[in-house]
Design a protein around this motif. Structure first.
Motif, PDB file in Angstrom:
ATOM      1  N   ILE A  69       0.842  -1.201   0.000  1.00  0.00           N
ATOM      2  CA  ILE A  69       0.000   0.000   0.000  1.00  0.00           C
ATOM      3  C   ILE A  69       0.875   1.248   0.000  1.00  0.00           C
ATOM      4  O   ILE A  69       0.640   2.194  -0.757  1.00  0.00           O
ATOM      5  CB  ILE A  69      -0.943  -0.011   1.224  1.00  0.00           C
ATOM      6  N   LEU A  70       1.905   1.252   0.834  1.00  0.00           N
ATOM      7  CA  LEU A  70       2.789   2.427   0.900  1.00  0.00           C
ATOM      8  C   LEU A  70       3.515   2.630  -0.424  1.00  0.00           C
ATOM      9  O   LEU A  70       3.678   3.759  -0.885  1.00  0.00           O
ATOM     10  CB  LEU A  70       3.794   2.267   2.045  1.00  0.00           C
ATOM     11  N   LYS A  71       3.938   1.527  -1.020  1.00  0.00           N
ATOM     12  CA  LYS A  71       4.660   1.631  -2.296  1.00  0.00           C
ATOM     13  C   LYS A  71       3.740   2.162  -3.400  1.00  0.00           C
ATOM     14  O   LYS A  71       4.077   3.109  -4.099  1.00  0.00           O
ATOM     15  CB  LYS A  71       5.209   0.252  -2.680  1.00  0.00           C
ATOM     16  N   ASP A  72       2.557   1.536  -3.527  1.00  0.00           N
ATOM     17  CA  ASP A  72       1.653   1.888  -4.633  1.00  0.00           C
ATOM     18  C   ASP A  72       1.055   3.280  -4.466  1.00  0.00           C
ATOM     19  O   ASP A  72       0.892   4.015  -5.434  1.00  0.00           O
ATOM     20  CB  ASP A  72       0.504   0.871  -4.717  1.00  0.00           C
ATOM     21  N   ARG A  73       0.697   3.633  -3.231  1.00  0.00           N
ATOM     22  CA  ARG A  73      -0.076   4.852  -3.005  1.00  0.00           C
ATOM     23  C   ARG A  73       0.796   6.067  -2.671  1.00  0.00           C
ATOM     24  O   ARG A  73       0.328   7.195  -2.777  1.00  0.00           O
ATOM     25  CB  ARG A  73      -1.070   4.637  -1.861  1.00  0.00           C
ATOM     26  N   VAL A  74       2.040   5.816  -2.248  1.00  0.00           N
ATOM     27  CA  VAL A  74       2.875   6.933  -1.793  1.00  0.00           C
ATOM     28  C   VAL A  74       4.243   6.947  -2.487  1.00  0.00           C
ATOM     29  O   VAL A  74       4.544   7.872  -3.240  1.00  0.00           O
ATOM     30  CB  VAL A  74       3.059   6.880  -0.251  1.00  0.00           C
ATOM     31  N   LYS A  91      -2.045  18.065  -5.823  1.00  0.00           N
ATOM     32  CA  LYS A  91      -2.413  19.095  -6.798  1.00  0.00           C
ATOM     33  C   LYS A  91      -3.047  20.304  -6.101  1.00  0.00           C
ATOM     34  O   LYS A  91      -3.912  20.142  -5.247  1.00  0.00           O
ATOM     35  CB  LYS A  91      -3.404  18.479  -7.800  1.00  0.00           C
ATOM     36  N   ASP A  92      -2.584  21.487  -6.479  1.00  0.00           N
ATOM     37  CA  ASP A  92      -3.105  22.752  -5.946  1.00  0.00           C
ATOM     38  C   ASP A  92      -2.879  22.915  -4.435  1.00  0.00           C
ATOM     39  O   ASP A  92      -3.543  23.746  -3.803  1.00  0.00           O
ATOM     40  CB  ASP A  92      -4.600  22.913  -6.262  1.00  0.00           C
ATOM     41  N   MET A  93      -1.986  22.135  -3.873  1.00  0.00           N
ATOM     42  CA  MET A  93      -1.654  22.292  -2.459  1.00  0.00           C
ATOM     43  C   MET A  93      -0.291  22.982  -2.336  1.00  0.00           C
ATOM     44  O   MET A  93       0.559  22.837  -3.214  1.00  0.00           O
ATOM     45  CB  MET A  93      -1.546  20.918  -1.764  1.00  0.00           C
ATOM     46  N   ILE A  94      -0.072  23.689  -1.241  1.00  0.00           N
ATOM     47  CA  ILE A  94       1.271  24.156  -0.924  1.00  0.00           C
ATOM     48  C   ILE A  94       2.052  22.949  -0.413  1.00  0.00           C
ATOM     49  O   ILE A  94       1.604  22.262   0.521  1.00  0.00           O
ATOM     50  CB  ILE A  94       1.231  25.278   0.127  1.00  0.00           C
ATOM     51  N   VAL A  95       3.197  22.663  -1.041  1.00  0.00           N
ATOM     52  CA  VAL A  95       3.915  21.415  -0.750  1.00  0.00           C
ATOM     53  C   VAL A  95       4.807  21.589   0.490  1.00  0.00           C
ATOM     54  O   VAL A  95       6.032  21.542   0.432  1.00  0.00           O
ATOM     55  CB  VAL A  95       4.714  20.926  -1.971  1.00  0.00           C
ATOM     56  N   SER A  96       4.153  21.831   1.606  1.00  0.00           N
ATOM     57  CA  SER A  96       4.836  21.860   2.898  1.00  0.00           C
ATOM     58  C   SER A  96       4.905  20.440   3.446  1.00  0.00           C
ATOM     59  O   SER A  96       4.138  19.560   3.023  1.00  0.00           O
ATOM     60  CB  SER A  96       4.070  22.752   3.876  1.00  0.00           C
ATOM     61  N   THR A  97       5.785  20.236   4.407  1.00  0.00           N
ATOM     62  CA  THR A  97       5.851  18.919   5.042  1.00  0.00           C
ATOM     63  C   THR A  97       4.523  18.616   5.726  1.00  0.00           C
ATOM     64  O   THR A  97       4.067  17.469   5.732  1.00  0.00           O
ATOM     65  CB  THR A  97       7.007  18.875   6.068  1.00  0.00           C
ATOM     66  N   GLU A  98       3.889  19.639   6.295  1.00  0.00           N
ATOM     67  CA  GLU A  98       2.590  19.460   6.955  1.00  0.00           C
ATOM     68  C   GLU A  98       1.550  18.928   5.969  1.00  0.00           C
ATOM     69  O   GLU A  98       0.874  17.913   6.230  1.00  0.00           O
ATOM     70  CB  GLU A  98       2.087  20.798   7.536  1.00  0.00           C
ATOM     71  N   ASN A  99       1.409  19.634   4.839  1.00  0.00           N
ATOM     72  CA  ASN A  99       0.394  19.205   3.861  1.00  0.00           C
ATOM     73  C   ASN A  99       0.728  17.846   3.260  1.00  0.00           C
ATOM     74  O   ASN A  99      -0.175  17.050   2.963  1.00  0.00           O
ATOM     75  CB  ASN A  99       0.273  20.246   2.741  1.00  0.00           C
ATOM     76  N   LEU A 100       2.012  17.575   3.092  1.00  0.00           N
ATOM     77  CA  LEU A 100       2.402  16.289   2.520  1.00  0.00           C
ATOM     78  C   LEU A 100       2.077  15.143   3.487  1.00  0.00           C
ATOM     79  O   LEU A 100       1.601  14.082   3.059  1.00  0.00           O
ATOM     80  CB  LEU A 100       3.893  16.317   2.179  1.00  0.00           C
ATOM     81  N   ALA A 101       2.284  15.364   4.762  1.00  0.00           N
ATOM     82  CA  ALA A 101       1.949  14.323   5.755  1.00  0.00           C
ATOM     83  C   ALA A 101       0.449  14.035   5.742  1.00  0.00           C
ATOM     84  O   ALA A 101       0.029  12.866   5.785  1.00  0.00           O
ATOM     85  CB  ALA A 101       2.397  14.755   7.141  1.00  0.00           C
ATOM     86  N   VAL A 102      -0.368  15.079   5.661  1.00  0.00           N
ATOM     87  CA  VAL A 102      -1.828  14.885   5.610  1.00  0.00           C
ATOM     88  C   VAL A 102      -2.220  14.187   4.305  1.00  0.00           C
ATOM     89  O   VAL A 102      -3.053  13.273   4.298  1.00  0.00           O
ATOM     90  CB  VAL A 102      -2.566  16.236   5.755  1.00  0.00           C
ATOM     91  N   GLY A 103      -1.589  14.593   3.211  1.00  0.00           N
ATOM     92  CA  GLY A 103      -1.865  13.953   1.928  1.00  0.00           C
ATOM     93  C   GLY A 103      -1.534  12.469   1.955  1.00  0.00           C
ATOM     94  O   GLY A 103      -2.286  11.650   1.432  1.00  0.00           O
ATOM     95  N   ILE A 104      -0.399  12.125   2.545  1.00  0.00           N
ATOM     96  CA  ILE A 104       0.002  10.718   2.641  1.00  0.00           C
ATOM     97  C   ILE A 104      -1.003   9.949   3.503  1.00  0.00           C
ATOM     98  O   ILE A 104      -1.414   8.838   3.164  1.00  0.00           O
ATOM     99  CB  ILE A 104       1.435  10.614   3.195  1.00  0.00           C
ATOM    100  N   TYR A 134       1.486  13.478  12.051  1.00  0.00           N
ATOM    101  CA  TYR A 134       0.039  13.681  11.927  1.00  0.00           C
ATOM    102  C   TYR A 134      -0.703  12.454  12.446  1.00  0.00           C
ATOM    103  O   TYR A 134      -0.319  11.317  12.142  1.00  0.00           O
ATOM    104  CB  TYR A 134      -0.296  13.915  10.440  1.00  0.00           C
ATOM    105  N   PHE A 135      -1.742  12.704  13.225  1.00  0.00           N
ATOM    106  CA  PHE A 135      -2.504  11.624  13.841  1.00  0.00           C
ATOM    107  C   PHE A 135      -3.943  11.554  13.305  1.00  0.00           C
ATOM    108  O   PHE A 135      -4.806  10.961  13.954  1.00  0.00           O
ATOM    109  CB  PHE A 135      -2.515  11.796  15.369  1.00  0.00           C
ATOM    110  N   GLY A 136      -4.193  12.186  12.194  1.00  0.00           N
ATOM    111  CA  GLY A 136      -5.498  12.053  11.550  1.00  0.00           C
ATOM    112  C   GLY A 136      -6.483  13.159  11.875  1.00  0.00           C
ATOM    113  O   GLY A 136      -7.576  13.174  11.343  1.00  0.00           O
ATOM    114  N   LYS A 137      -6.107  14.063  12.753  1.00  0.00           N
ATOM    115  CA  LYS A 137      -6.973  15.223  13.031  1.00  0.00           C
ATOM    116  C   LYS A 137      -6.168  16.291  13.747  1.00  0.00           C
ATOM    117  O   LYS A 137      -5.059  16.028  14.237  1.00  0.00           O
ATOM    118  CB  LYS A 137      -8.181  14.816  13.881  1.00  0.00           C
TER     119      LYS A 137
END
Ligand code: NI
Length: 137
Positions: A69-74, A91-104, A134-137
């Motif tokens: 799952i990690l390989k295919d999706r991330v 897409k259309d996100m600011i590529v901060s570490t914060e946003n990337l963690a939430v995206g992942i 990130y813990f999901g919320k």
């Protein structure tokens, strides 16, 4: 309840900028991460899942399934890519570490749930000194 962590690594390019700001304003705010000609990081990702140990096989989960799952999706989507330009879930996100963690998190959570385990945290290191969790919320 047992916790299990899988580490993955990927290298990717990005640029931090707000479209409404000039290049100079972005450089003032984001520093070298706003370089208009991109730059890269060697990211390290720790994904922690949790649940109960299966009495028959002694595992929380088959790690090969988590890894896939990690390989295919991330990892396959991010490794050696320009995150701003090439990664669908950013897409259309600011590529901060914060946003990337939430995206992942959003990329992997449904698949992990189908395996009967719960996603506990996504921890992402951009540099040795900058780590987001990130813990999901
Ligand atoms: Ni950067």
């Amino acid at each position: 309840m047992i916790y299990l962590t899988r580490r993955e690594r990927f290298s990717a390019a990005h640029r931090l900028f707000q479209p409404g700001l000039s290049d100079i304003e972005n450089l003032e705010f984001y520093g070298s991460c706003a370089n208009p000609n991109w730059h890269g990081h060697n990211y390290v990702l720790w994904v922690t899942v949790k649940g109960e140990i299966n009495r028959e096989n002694g595992y929380l989960v088959d790690l090969k399934k988590v890894s896939k799952i990690l390989k295919d999706r991330v990892v396959d989507k991010l490794d050696h890519k320009n995150i701003n330009l090439e990664v669908d879930f950013m897409k259309d996100m600011i590529v901060s570490t914060e946003n990337l963690a939430v995206g992942i998190w959003n990329q992997i959570e449904p698949g992990l749930r189908k395996l009967g385990i719960e996603l506990h945290s996504v921890k992402l290191q951009e540099t040795e000194n900058n780590i987001v969790e990130y813990f999901g919320k």
